[in-house]
Design an enzyme around this catalytic site. Sequence first.
Site, PDB file in Angstrom:
ATOM      1  N   HIS A 126      22.461   1.574  -1.558  1.00 15.76           N
ATOM      2  CA  HIS A 126      20.811   1.383  -1.456  1.00 15.76           C
ATOM      3  C   HIS A 126      20.657   1.094  -2.726  1.00 15.76           C
ATOM      4  O   HIS A 126      20.828   1.330  -3.943  1.00 15.76           O
ATOM      5  CB  HIS A 126      20.226   2.555  -0.902  1.00 15.76           C
ATOM      6  CG  HIS A 126      20.387   2.690   0.306  1.00 15.76           C
ATOM      7  ND1 HIS A 126      20.197   1.829   1.563  1.00 15.76           N
ATOM      8  CD2 HIS A 126      20.949   3.910   1.333  1.00 15.76           C
ATOM      9  CE1 HIS A 126      20.360   2.403   2.735  1.00 15.76           C
ATOM     10  NE2 HIS A 126      20.815   3.384   2.827  1.00 15.76           N
ATOM     11  N   CYS A 169      19.473  -3.457  -1.761  1.00 20.73           N
ATOM     12  CA  CYS A 169      18.206  -3.982  -1.404  1.00 20.73           C
ATOM     13  C   CYS A 169      17.717  -4.265  -2.939  1.00 20.73           C
ATOM     14  O   CYS A 169      17.714  -2.998  -3.730  1.00 20.73           O
ATOM     15  CB  CYS A 169      17.451  -3.087  -0.473  1.00 20.73           C
ATOM     16  SG  CYS A 169      18.037  -3.507   1.244  1.00 20.73           S
TER      17      CYS A 169
END
Length: 283
Positions: A126, A169
């Site tokens: 992430h 991301c």
Amino acid sequence: MDYTDARRVDGIFFKERNPDSQPEDVEMVSVEESGESVNTRYDMDRNKKNLALIINNEKFDKSTGMSRREGTDEDASAIKRTLESLHFKVINRKNLSVKSMKQIFLDISMLDHRNHNCFVCVILSHGEDNNWIYGTDDKVKLDDLVEMLLPEKCPGLIGKPKLFFIQACRGKKRDSGAIMHDCGDVRVEYQNVKSHKVPFWADVLLAYSTVPGFYSYRRHTIGSWFIHSLVHILEKDGDRLELQQLMILVNRKVACEYEHTSTKMKQVPCIVSMLTKELYFFK
């Protein structure tokens, strides 16, 4: 002029004045004037190995608020297989805390890299805007990790390409795309598809799965759009085309062939290159 030294940096001779001189008082002599030849490709000796690190973070502590990254194992196994086919020795690590991530980078910085042509790092995790990457327990700045392999802390990799592929991301914004009224060849092609001084950051390439501030997509079954495309291009043309050409093909594949099924959102990778030579892999 009172020149005190002359040094060659990638084919250009810099004649420097005394330390008290101003930065702009530097004479540059091109290699053409000096009669010297320059190798424009990185040395990829077939008798040496390339070194790669894969960090695959799937599960995260509740304190981070991050969900499980389903499909990341598909990314990890695919890119490992591809790198091995390109003559890489692969170090594979899963579910690392920030402390463990920093430690593995420190360990690599202390290796003897004389028998390594180049270094590749693939981080599957992430992430957030401003280059934050998550370990299983917290987040860390990507720059803090990369800098551990730059010349000041890792002299063994000076002058050698250091490539970082980041599947994460970089924010929460979504790219809705734009209608191409004059698509040209894109419409046709994809009609059926939805020792001297060097700068510290020289010879580094950062390949992000998406642009700053934007979301990065991943399928539970085949992995992320970016890694899936990277693997496809490297397996097809990795030993034929130069790296920058390969990355353009990856960008085009993600941008043109992928679209979120329900939201119709799009994505395009972001390549930041400080490489100073051409790079060709071999199988």
